[in-house]
Scaffold this motif. Structure first.
Motif, short mmCIF file in Angstrom:
data_model
loop_
_atom_site.label_atom_id
_atom_site.label_comp_id
_atom_site.label_asym_id
_atom_site.label_seq_id
_atom_site.Cartn_x
_atom_site.Cartn_y
_atom_site.Cartn_z
N SER A 206 0.84 -1.19 0.00
CA SER A 206 0.00 0.00 0.00
C SER A 206 0.88 1.23 0.00
CB SER A 206 -0.94 0.02 1.22
OG SER A 206 -0.21 0.16 2.42
N LEU A 207 0.34 2.30 -0.55
CA LEU A 207 1.04 3.57 -0.63
C LEU A 207 0.04 4.68 -0.37
CD1 LEU A 207 3.69 5.11 -1.36
CD2 LEU A 207 2.88 5.13 -3.74
N GLY A 208 0.38 5.59 0.55
CA GLY A 208 -0.56 6.64 0.89
C GLY A 208 0.12 7.97 1.10
N LEU A 215 -0.28 19.58 8.01
CA LEU A 215 0.64 18.53 8.41
C LEU A 215 0.61 17.44 7.35
CD1 LEU A 215 2.51 17.29 10.61
CD2 LEU A 215 0.47 16.16 11.52
N GLY A 216 1.72 17.31 6.61
CA GLY A 216 1.76 16.35 5.51
C GLY A 216 2.57 15.12 5.84
N GLY A 217 2.36 14.08 5.07
CA GLY A 217 3.12 12.86 5.29
C GLY A 217 2.85 11.84 4.21
N LYS A 218 3.66 10.78 4.23
CA LYS A 218 3.52 9.68 3.28
C LYS A 218 3.64 8.37 4.04
CE LYS A 218 5.63 12.21 -0.59
NZ LYS A 218 5.86 13.46 0.20
N ALA A 219 3.01 7.34 3.52
CA ALA A 219 3.05 6.02 4.15
C ALA A 219 3.23 4.96 3.09
CB ALA A 219 1.77 5.77 4.94
N VAL A 220 4.02 3.94 3.41
CA VAL A 220 4.22 2.82 2.49
C VAL A 220 4.28 1.53 3.30
CG1 VAL A 220 6.75 3.09 2.56
CG2 VAL A 220 5.67 1.90 0.63
N ASN A 221 3.67 0.49 2.80
CA ASN A 221 3.68 -0.83 3.42
C ASN A 221 3.90 -1.88 2.35
OD1 ASN A 221 2.68 -1.06 6.48
ND2 ASN A 221 1.63 0.69 5.53
N ILE A 222 4.66 -2.91 2.67
CA ILE A 222 4.84 -4.03 1.76
C ILE A 222 4.98 -5.30 2.58
CG2 ILE A 222 7.36 -3.76 1.63
CD1 ILE A 222 7.08 -4.68 -1.36
#
Length: 287
Positions: A206-208, A215-222
């Protein structure tokens, strides 16, 4: 209200059937080990379930979930019923409830939607227990393929207009879910997918990205998933959440889930929108 729930969660985790039929069912439980560096660590537990049941012209649906962050609980649930007329119009009623640290909020809505061929268009009007204003929404969906749907909800709530778009594809070898939320002070996008390798094994990711009041940010899961019996899976995933001006948050997730069927109703309550977005952005929920 919805912005408050999403902000709390991300920062702390920083056509009718002729006979009765269970058309959709899901249940999941996840454990997340969160490490925010100098800000400390936390254990996050999430679990819940969802179901859709049809009998004659009636469709019943329900969903519930809990996010437990070191004793801080966020509970959400929804319950709905719809009746489909012979002309393709469905009339219904649903109620969504949220409980954050004892601060309850509920939204009760009546809706009407019209389905023709692969298209659905609907309207709803409701009342929120914590707000003086009426909640309105317009929603639509298009069944692009037998296993693929795209849609948009436009919700007027708490003086803000929320745009919630989604795409959901479930094909033989892979599945993809994407969600987009946007309103005053809130922008959130996530996409999650699974690719089956064979013999029950699959790769999940997933990528978000989000921006909440600047307040910004990014998220990644594998990670990897194994289906040990039809519909039942065990998964392990590693992820990272980068929040502007804060330490990087590392996340390890272990979970089990079970899912059967596919939703047939195109109506999404506020709780449906919330659970879909948190699932595709940071992997908290799973339906």
């Amino acid at each position: 209200m919805l912005r408050k729930i999403l902000l709390t969660t991300i920062l702390c985790g920083s056509a009718s059937a002729a006979a009765a039929e269970l058309t959709y069912g899901a249940a999941f439980a996840k454990y997340h080990d969160i490490d925010a560096g100098s800000a400390g660590s936390a254990d996050v537990k999430t679990f819940g379930g969802a179901a859709e049941y049809r009998t004659g012209n009636l469709t019943f649906s329900g969903e519930l979930g809990r996010v437990d962050i070191e004793g801080i609980d966020l509970d959400f649930a929804t319950l709905g019923v719809g009746y489909t007329l012979a002309n393709g119009i469905t009339l219904g009623l649903d109620h969504a409830e949220f409980d954050l640290l004892g601060d309850d909020a509920g939204v009760t809505s009546v809706y009407a939607m019209y389905s023709v061929l692969n298209y659905t268009l609907g309207l709803s009007i409701g009342e929120a227990s914590e707000l003086d204003e009426t909640v309105y929404s317009v929603f639509g969906a298009w069944d692009v393929t037998e296993g693929g749907t795209v849609g948009l909800d436009i919700v007027q709530i708490d003086g803000d207009t929320l745009f919630a778009g989604y795409a959901d594809y479930d094909l033989s070898q892979y599945s993809v879910q994407a969600d987009l939320l946007s309103s005053d002070g809130l922008d959130l996008f996530g996409v999650a997918g699974k690719y089956e390798l064979g013999n029950g094994f699959a790769v999940i990711a997933s990528l978000g990205a989000f921006d909440l009041d600047g307040l910004g940010g990014k998220a990644v899961n594998i990670g990897a998933q194994y289906e040990f019996t039809p519909g039942a899976n065990v998964e392990l995933a590693l992820g990272r959440i980068d929040v502007d001006g804060a330490d990087t948050i590392d996340q390890a997730t272990f979970g089990v889930s079970y899912e059967l069927g596919r939703r047939t109703s195109q109506r999404r309550s506020v709780a449906n929108i919330f659970s879909g977005a948190t699932g595709s952005v940071i992997g908290l929920t799973d339906f």
